[in-house]
Design a protein around this motif. Structure first.
Motif, short mmCIF file in Angstrom:
data_model
loop_
_atom_site.label_atom_id
_atom_site.label_comp_id
_atom_site.label_asym_id
_atom_site.label_seq_id
_atom_site.Cartn_x
_atom_site.Cartn_y
_atom_site.Cartn_z
N GLU A 172 0.84 -1.21 0.00
CA GLU A 172 0.00 0.00 0.00
C GLU A 172 0.87 1.26 0.00
N ILE A 173 1.90 1.25 0.81
CA ILE A 173 2.80 2.41 0.87
C ILE A 173 3.53 2.59 -0.47
N LEU A 174 4.06 1.51 -0.99
CA LEU A 174 4.82 1.61 -2.24
C LEU A 174 3.95 2.01 -3.43
N THR A 175 2.75 1.48 -3.53
CA THR A 175 1.88 1.84 -4.66
C THR A 175 1.35 3.27 -4.52
N TYR A 176 1.46 3.85 -3.33
CA TYR A 176 1.13 5.26 -3.13
C TYR A 176 2.17 6.15 -3.81
N VAL A 184 13.05 11.02 -8.47
CA VAL A 184 13.66 10.68 -7.19
C VAL A 184 13.20 11.68 -6.13
N ILE A 185 12.73 11.15 -4.98
CA ILE A 185 12.25 12.03 -3.90
C ILE A 185 13.08 11.80 -2.63
N ASP A 186 13.08 12.82 -1.77
CA ASP A 186 13.93 12.79 -0.59
C ASP A 186 13.25 12.30 0.68
N SER A 187 11.99 11.89 0.58
CA SER A 187 11.25 11.36 1.74
C SER A 187 10.29 10.27 1.27
N VAL A 188 9.99 9.36 2.16
CA VAL A 188 8.96 8.35 1.89
C VAL A 188 7.63 9.02 2.19
N ILE A 189 6.68 8.91 1.28
CA ILE A 189 5.35 9.50 1.52
C ILE A 189 4.40 8.40 1.98
N MET A 190 3.53 8.76 2.88
CA MET A 190 2.61 7.78 3.46
C MET A 190 1.17 8.10 3.10
N PRO A 191 0.41 7.05 2.76
CA PRO A 191 -1.00 7.28 2.41
C PRO A 191 -1.82 7.69 3.63
#
Length: 164
Positions: A96-100, A157-164
């Motif tokens: 879920e996190i990765l597909t976000y 490329v992003i500098d943070s993991v984004i959370m749903p």
């Protein structure tokens, strides 16, 4: 005389066919997973994709736009988060996190420049993208490198993991 000419033409055509068949094919651009797999900055992401059973999906036809967090981005998460998410019992949450981080279609930074929008992710909810500043942001994460082209989409490329 005409028979010799015809025979030479047939032989030349056959030789050309053999040379063409033996010539190397145009190299195909690597897919999203192949690009990530060859870059040490994405080793945590690749491990997570494997644990979430998403490798085959992101090697699919696409096109996809992936907002790819670096290893440093994963390191910003609270201690133990990555290890916990990689456990088999947390596969659905990790997926879920990765597909976000994935948007259908190939979206380039030029298409995002000057825009503020929300778009559906593969996970199913919307992600907010802001391209009105000096830097494009996705849910507050900065795009630090844009437009890495793959055969099945584009990577930012992003500098943070984004959370749903």
């Amino acid at each position: 005389m005409q028979r010799r000419f015809a025979l030479k033409a047939v032989l030349a055509t056959g030789a050309l066919a053999v040379v063409t068949a033996c010539a190397p094919a145009e190299p195909q651009a690597p897919d999203i997973v192949q690009i990530a797999s060859t870059n040490d900055d994405f080793s945590t992401l690749v491990t997570a994709l494997q644990a979430a059973d998403l490798v085959e999906t992101l090697q699919g036809e696409g096109p996809f736009t992936v907002f790819a967090p670096t290893n440093a981005a994963f390191e910003k998460l609270p201690a133990g988060t990555v290890e916990t998410l990689l456990m088999p019992e947390n596969q659905a949450q990790l997926a879920e996190i990765l597909t976000y981080h994935v948007v259908p279609g190939a979206v380039t930074s030029a298409q995002l420049a000057g825009q503020r929008l929300s778009t559906a992710t593969v996970q199913g909810t919307e992600v907010h993208i802001d391209g009105t500043g000096e830097m494009v942001t996705v849910e507050g994460a900065n795009v630090i490198l844009a437009d890495i082209e793959a055969s099945n989409g584009v990577i930012h490329v992003i500098d943070s993991v984004i959370m749903p």
